[in-house]
Design a protein around this motif. Structure first.
Motif, short mmCIF file in Angstrom:
data_model
loop_
_atom_site.label_atom_id
_atom_site.label_comp_id
_atom_site.label_asym_id
_atom_site.label_seq_id
_atom_site.Cartn_x
_atom_site.Cartn_y
_atom_site.Cartn_z
N LEU A 33 5.25 -11.05 -4.88
CA LEU A 33 5.25 -9.58 -4.73
C LEU A 33 6.62 -9.08 -4.30
O LEU A 33 7.16 -8.16 -4.89
N TRP A 34 7.15 -9.71 -3.26
CA TRP A 34 8.43 -9.28 -2.70
C TRP A 34 9.57 -9.35 -3.73
O TRP A 34 10.38 -8.43 -3.84
N LEU A 35 9.61 -10.42 -4.47
CA LEU A 35 10.73 -10.63 -5.39
C LEU A 35 10.56 -9.92 -6.73
O LEU A 35 11.47 -9.92 -7.54
N ASN A 36 9.41 -9.29 -6.94
CA ASN A 36 9.18 -8.65 -8.23
C ASN A 36 8.88 -7.16 -8.14
O ASN A 36 8.48 -6.55 -9.12
N ILE A 60 0.84 -1.20 0.00
CA ILE A 60 0.00 0.00 0.00
C ILE A 60 0.87 1.25 0.00
O ILE A 60 0.64 2.18 -0.77
N SER A 61 1.89 1.26 0.84
CA SER A 61 2.76 2.44 0.98
C SER A 61 3.65 2.69 -0.22
O SER A 61 3.94 3.84 -0.55
N PHE A 62 4.10 1.62 -0.87
CA PHE A 62 5.09 1.76 -1.94
C PHE A 62 4.48 1.66 -3.34
O PHE A 62 4.86 2.41 -4.23
N ILE A 63 3.56 0.74 -3.53
CA ILE A 63 3.00 0.52 -4.87
C ILE A 63 1.76 1.37 -5.13
O ILE A 63 1.63 2.00 -6.17
N ARG A 64 0.87 1.42 -4.17
CA ARG A 64 -0.43 2.06 -4.41
C ARG A 64 -0.46 3.54 -4.01
O ARG A 64 -1.41 4.23 -4.33
N ILE A 122 1.02 -12.48 -12.07
CA ILE A 122 0.17 -11.52 -12.76
C ILE A 122 0.73 -10.12 -12.50
O ILE A 122 1.60 -9.93 -11.64
N GLU A 123 0.19 -9.14 -13.19
CA GLU A 123 0.67 -7.77 -13.04
C GLU A 123 0.49 -7.29 -11.60
O GLU A 123 -0.57 -7.50 -10.99
N ILE A 124 1.49 -6.64 -11.07
CA ILE A 124 1.44 -6.08 -9.72
C ILE A 124 0.91 -4.66 -9.83
O ILE A 124 1.47 -3.84 -10.53
N ASN A 125 -0.20 -4.41 -9.14
CA ASN A 125 -0.75 -3.04 -9.14
C ASN A 125 -1.52 -2.77 -7.89
O ASN A 125 -1.80 -3.58 -7.09
N PRO A 175 8.45 7.58 3.84
CA PRO A 175 9.69 6.80 3.80
C PRO A 175 9.95 6.02 5.08
O PRO A 175 10.46 4.90 5.05
N LYS A 176 9.62 6.61 6.23
CA LYS A 176 9.84 5.93 7.50
C LYS A 176 9.00 4.65 7.59
O LYS A 176 9.49 3.60 7.99
N MET A 177 7.74 4.73 7.19
CA MET A 177 6.86 3.57 7.22
C MET A 177 7.35 2.49 6.25
O MET A 177 7.34 1.31 6.57
#
Length: 187
Positions: free
Chosen positions: A151-154, A94-98, A184-187, A106-108
């Motif tokens: 998710l983590w590795l991609n 949520i914090s990085f992708i969305r 599948i696509e990460i979004n 950045p702290k979170m």
């Protein structure tokens, strides 16, 4: 269901498909999250519960071991993935992708990454002694971990090397079901 060649009908809900808050869906899953399984008038939600149910019904002795200790060892990891690993990965996604880049905390993100790395080190250590998280054969714990590892590795970030996790992940990428359902696509 795909792993066990059980026929099913998939209805896409959530993410770009929306409809999580539709009254019809909320009657099935009041949490307004995915997945949800409907089998006639039986409705089940919670990912790992669905995995257990399908494995017990259709995958006895393949995905659902009859040996109680073996099954408990697998279920331990399923619960660990859901209770320990999923929350920081969800927070990170949520914090990085969305979240738009200019609105990110950045702290979170750093806190989430630190927690994820610590937890994945536990899995990496476990995988140094066995081929799969479920033991010597692919099983329910691997199904539970697979989407989170994907998710983590991609995601485009710097991450520590976890060679055993990466070896395990490589095994999964060779599985047709993993390619079809998880990659599948990460979004």
């Amino acid at each position: 269901m795909e792993e066990l060649n059980v026929p099913y009908r998939q209805i896409d809900i959530g993410g770009k498909f929306g409809r999580l808050n539709d009254p019809e869906y909320l009657r099935m899953n009041p949490n307004a999250v995915i997945p949800c399984l409907q089998e006639d008038d039986f409705i089940l939600w919670e990912s790992n519960t669905i995995i257990r149910y399908i494995a017990a019904k259709f995958g006895k002795d393949s995905l659902y071991p009859s040996d109680l200790r073996e099954r408990a060892s697998i279920e331990k990891w399923m619960d660990w993935v859901g209770c320990n690993l999923f929350p920081p990965i969800k927070q990170f996604m949520i914090s990085f992708i969305r979240t738009p880049e200019d609105q990110r905390d950045p702290k979170m993100i750093t806190q989430s990454l630190t927690e994820i790395e610590k937890l994945l080190k536990i899995i990496d250590d476990t995988l140094s002694n066995q081929q799969y998280l479920s033991g010597n054969t692919f099983g329910m714990a691997d199904i539970a971990l697979a989407p989170l590892a994907y998710l983590w590795l991609n995601v485009e970030i710097e991450r520590p090397s976890l060679p055993n996790l990466e070896r395990w992940y490589q095994l999964l990428t060779e599985r047709p079901t993993f390619k079809k359902i998880v990659m599948i696509e990460i979004n």
